[in-house]
Scaffold this motif. Structure first.
Motif, PDB file in Angstrom:
ATOM      1  N   VAL B 298      37.769  28.956  25.648  1.00 37.74           N
ATOM      2  CA  VAL B 298      38.783  29.914  26.056  1.00 37.74           C
ATOM      3  C   VAL B 298      38.817  29.966  27.571  1.00 37.74           C
ATOM      4  O   VAL B 298      37.773  30.025  28.222  1.00 37.74           O
ATOM      5  N   ALA B 299      40.003  29.919  28.121  1.00 37.41           N
ATOM      6  CA  ALA B 299      40.140  29.983  29.572  1.00 37.41           C
ATOM      7  C   ALA B 299      40.111  31.437  30.022  1.00 37.41           C
ATOM      8  O   ALA B 299      40.498  32.336  29.283  1.00 37.41           O
ATOM      9  N   ILE B 300      39.654  31.649  31.252  1.00 35.09           N
ATOM     10  CA  ILE B 300      39.832  32.966  31.865  1.00 35.09           C
ATOM     11  C   ILE B 300      41.252  32.986  32.413  1.00 35.09           C
ATOM     12  O   ILE B 300      41.641  32.084  33.139  1.00 35.09           O
ATOM     13  N   GLY B 302      44.618  33.838  34.641  1.00 34.07           N
ATOM     14  CA  GLY B 302      44.815  34.106  36.057  1.00 34.07           C
ATOM     15  C   GLY B 302      43.995  33.200  36.942  1.00 34.07           C
ATOM     16  O   GLY B 302      43.463  32.187  36.508  1.00 34.07           O
ATOM     17  N   ARG B 319      41.938  40.138  35.548  1.00 36.19           N
ATOM     18  CA  ARG B 319      41.728  39.020  34.618  1.00 36.19           C
ATOM     19  C   ARG B 319      40.882  39.445  33.412  1.00 36.19           C
ATOM     20  O   ARG B 319      40.527  38.610  32.589  1.00 36.19           O
ATOM     21  N   GLU B 362      45.746  35.141  27.590  1.00 35.84           N
ATOM     22  CA  GLU B 362      46.121  33.869  28.201  1.00 35.84           C
ATOM     23  C   GLU B 362      47.624  33.651  28.163  1.00 35.84           C
ATOM     24  O   GLU B 362      48.219  33.150  29.097  1.00 35.84           O
ATOM     25  N   ALA B 363      48.215  34.063  27.062  1.00 35.24           N
ATOM     26  CA  ALA B 363      49.641  33.835  26.897  1.00 35.24           C
ATOM     27  C   ALA B 363      50.483  34.682  27.843  1.00 35.24           C
ATOM     28  O   ALA B 363      51.555  34.273  28.265  1.00 35.24           O
ATOM     29  N   ALA B 366      50.082  34.945  34.266  1.00 32.93           N
ATOM     30  CA  ALA B 366      50.450  33.744  35.019  1.00 32.93           C
ATOM     31  C   ALA B 366      49.254  32.822  35.076  1.00 32.93           C
ATOM     32  O   ALA B 366      48.135  33.254  35.288  1.00 32.93           O
ATOM     33  N   ALA B 367      49.504  31.557  34.866  1.00 37.39           N
ATOM     34  CA  ALA B 367      48.401  30.611  34.795  1.00 37.39           C
ATOM     35  C   ALA B 367      47.792  30.373  36.162  1.00 37.39           C
ATOM     36  O   ALA B 367      48.439  30.496  37.190  1.00 37.39           O
ATOM     37  N   GLY B 368      46.537  30.007  36.140  1.00 28.85           N
ATOM     38  CA  GLY B 368      45.812  29.769  37.382  1.00 28.85           C
ATOM     39  C   GLY B 368      46.053  28.392  37.923  1.00 28.85           C
ATOM     40  O   GLY B 368      46.615  27.541  37.308  1.00 28.85           O
TER      41      GLY B 368
END
Lengths: 364, 368
Positions: B298-300, B302, B319, B362-363, B366-368
């Motif tokens: 799983v990504a953190i 932001g 985050r 995550e969805a 905004a992605a990092g």
């Protein structure tokens, strides 16, 4: 030729149609100041639509050279690169153009690969207009927005007018992926594309790439030295482990990472520390006879790995190159000791250490 | 327990309690409220914010964090090797040597510090190739370093150097008279470790000791550091972005985020019972290599904050899936949760390894 027949028979058995990219016994030599080197020697594989193939190996293993040849950026000294069945160096201009558009690269360094004087929007619009995918600037802007959404750069307004320096490393790498996607490629060659990105961002970047594969059927050739990344990204795909220019083990990811046969694959997996104190401190170690990768200018005779291999067989491994042979579980391994174990009906991981003495000296 | 009984403890007992709540080893380095700032064109940027930690003699401490977390800056600050544009704006760091003499690291004069550095506390750097002077033989680098600390008996320096080379598994005769370019990256890193141990320092700081090295070379460095710790008596702080390195080498782990130490505790507590959401996030993002099972990651969400614009309250709150209202206004500060495990989180009692908590986030972000 042995390797050739094996790889082909696999292709026929699964009947997956024609590969998008076929590397056929490619070899690449370089003349360096230190002498003549063979960076890649006799590598063959097929990439079918939707495949994920990871090439792993340490520095100097030739994995990036293979990627550059697959991308048509470097001509093989020997062997052929086929795109949809056609040798890319026998294509006419139009065919070659189609190939170059269909195969895109995402580089390692997101700080070096984006032009600092262009906005993200400019970067994405340029190829769309140049290749006449979009007819007007407005249409290109709309498409650029869709591409940004595709790589999870949301909201789009926060990105499209920005310059690269205003974005983080992970965001820049997303832009690189978006740019690679502008021409609707069928293959993306990702060369260490997540190795400069922090851990917490890495997974989401890999997820974005997996989404492109799962939703748009993009094929990936993924180059990395990081087995953890490979395990996650290529779980449903294949791994080729490279060592000084050769593929020494090739097969489905779970078996290669979790249960490598080739002593080098095993040494890599054993060397990596785990993010779990008890697990990592009790992990099985594999002691090599030497720490150093041989110089490409002075490659050893026989199996290139034998001077480091704890299981080498005297009189065989130091004289005869082991061919890639198919194992009962379907993987390919180039190792005499493994081959002999399999022929005896033994566990291919249960190999006899050749010289205990040398091993102990190393340990001291 | 007094220091005498500590000294009388068996080796096995020492190894067992090292880095745990039971440890009674004296504190070798006490870091209190240390902040470090860099001067930028936009003003002073806080790279380390009120770092506080005690390091006990003989332990290995891992400072873990991503780029911009301040982990290297803290390491450099302790040895007063910051670039000129940086300053230690608050706090103190007290080093207590074997004889019980205390040194106030930030108050010593430059001359005093030059004698202290390397003799009491040494460092190895990430880019080992840049540490060794390319036009100087390795031997001369060692002679020069020794001479700078008044050790001019060349034969003794050579004997010590060759002994250290054997300890770091280098071929002494091949390496001693070599130039740096004749050695591989892994060999240079080992030379650099040997150099840092030349004057028998009590504390060794290693900055990203395995970064940018090949996997098998990394393993060699890890094994060398392990065996050095068994043979020599030094305390170690190592700075790394690699959690697995901490799992392998550390007795205690400190996680840093946006310049703050957000969790610090015995290695097994931090890995098996993490209490800070950021530590949990990092652990969720790295898979085990062994085994033929798939590990979902799983990504953190932001991205790490810009240090010129650190979020209010807890720097991790934008985050964090467990963030509540208080997190955006009040910095939680480090709090002891027992067993020498400290954490900076308002909601640490709710934090779990459950991956589903992160999925909704995550969805939406905004992605990092």
């Amino acid at each position: 030729m042995l390797q050739d027949s094996i790889v082909r028979s696999e292709a026929n058995a699964t009947d997956r149609g024609e590969p998008i990219i076929r590397l056929d016994h490619i070899r690449r030599d370089f003349d360096t100041r230190g002498g003549h080197i063979t960076a890649v020697d006799d590598v063959s594989f097929d990439l079918f639509p939707g495949d994920i193939l990871c090439l792993v190996g340490e520095s100097g293993s030739g994995k990036t050279t293979v990627a550059r040849m697959a991308a048509g950026m470097l001509k093989p000294t020997r062997g052929h690169v086929f795109f949809e069945g056609k040798d890319i160096y026998e294509m006419n201009k139009e065919e070659f153009g189609n190939y170059r558009r269909a195969v895109q690269i995402v580089h390692q360094d997101p700080y070096a690969s984006l032009n600092p004087i262009h906005t993200i929007g400019d970067m994405l619009r340029a190829p769309l207009l140049k290749h006449k995918i979009c007819k007007s600037r407005a249409e290109a802007t709309k498409r650029a927005g869709e591409l940004l959404e595709m790589v999870d750069c949301r909201p789009v307004e926060n990105f499209i007018d920005k310059y690269p320096h205003q974005l983080s490393g992970g965001q820049r790498q997303r832009i690189s992926i978006a740019r690679a996607m502008t021409l609707n490629p069928r293959v993306i060659i990702a060369d260490e594309s997540v190795s400069m990105v922090d851990v917490s961002i890495r997974v989401s970047l890999l997820n974005t790439m997996l989404k492109l594969r799962n939703e748009l059927g993009v094929t990936f050739l993924f180059i990395t030295h990081d087995l953890a990344v490979v395990k996650y990204f290529a779980w449903e795909g294949n791994i080729g482990v490279m060592y000084v220019g050769k593929v020494i083990e090739y097969g489905r990811t779970p078996g290669i990472i979790g249960r490598g046969f080739h002593p080098y694959t095993r040494a890599l997996a054993a060397a990596i520390p785990e993010a779990d104190p008890d697990l990592t401190r009790s992990k099985e170690k594999l002691q090599l006879r030497s720490l150093d990768i041989p110089k490409l200018t002075e490659l050893p005779d026989g199996c290139v790995f034998h001077p480091r291999c704890p299981y080498w067989i005297q009189g065989l491994c130091d004289t005869t190159k082991p061919p890639l042979m198919r194992m009962p579980d379907g993987r390919l391994v180039a190792c005499h000791a493994v081959q002999q174990a399999v022929e005896r009906g033994d566990d291919p991981r249960d190999l006899a250490v050749t010289d205990q003495l040398a091993n102990q000296i190393m340990r001291e | 327990m007094t220091d005498q009984t500590t000294a009388a403890m068996s080796r096995a007992e020492k190894d067992r309690v090292r880095g745990t709540a039971e440890s009674t080893a004296p504190v070798i380095l006490s870091v209190r409220d240390v902040s470090v700032e860099y001067k930028t064109q936009y003003g002073w940027m806080k790279a380390v914010n009120n770092a506080t930690m005690d390091i006990r003699r003989g332990e290995a401490i891992a400072l873990i964090g991503e780029s911009g977390s301040g982990k290297s800056t803290l390491g450099f600050a302790l040895l007063r090797m910051l670039v000129r544009a940086a300053r230690v704006s608050t706090g103190e760091a007290i080093f207590t040597d074997r004889e019980g003499k205390s040194y106030d690291l930030f108050k010593m004069s430059d001359k005093e510090f030059r004698e202290f550095r390397w003799a009491k506390c040494a460092m190895t750097f990430q880019a080992a190739q840049n540490v060794l002077n390319p036009v100087m033989r390795i031997s001369n680098t060692f002679y020069e370093t020794a001479a700078a600390h008044g050790w001019t008996d060349k034969n003794a320096v050579k004997a010590k150097t060759l002994d250290l080379f054997r300890k770091v598994q280098l071929d002494p005769n091949r390496v001693f008279d070599a130039y740096p370019f004749e050695l591989s990256g892994g060999m240079r890193q080992r030379v650099s470790i040997a150099l840092s141990l030349l004057l028998d320092p009590e504390l060794l700081i290693l900055d990203e000791p395995t970064t940018a090295l090949d996997i098998i070379t990394q393993r060699a460095i890890i094994d060398v550091v392990k065996s050095l710790r068994e043979q020599l008596d030094f305390t170690m702080i190592f700075v790394s972005h690699d959690l697995s390195l901490a799992a392998e080498l550390a007795d205690r782990v400190a996680t840093m985020y946006a310049g703050e130490i957000v969790e610090y505790g015995p290695v097994r507590d931090v890995f098996y019972r993490p209490e800070h959401p950021y530590t949990v996030g990092l652990l969720n993002a790295v898979p085990p290599i062994v085994g033929e099972e798939f590990t979902p990651l799983v990504a953190i969400p932001g991205a790490t904050p810009n240090l010129l614009n650190i979020p209010s309250g807890c720097p991790f709150h934008p985050r964090c899936p467990w963030a509540t209202e208080i997190c955006s206004t009040v910095n939680p500060g480090l709090r002891d949760i027992g067993g020498t495990h400290i954490v900076a989180c308002h909601n640490s009692d709710k934090v779990t390894r459950d991956q589903e908590v992160w999925e909704g986030m995550e969805a939406t972000s905004a992605a990092g």
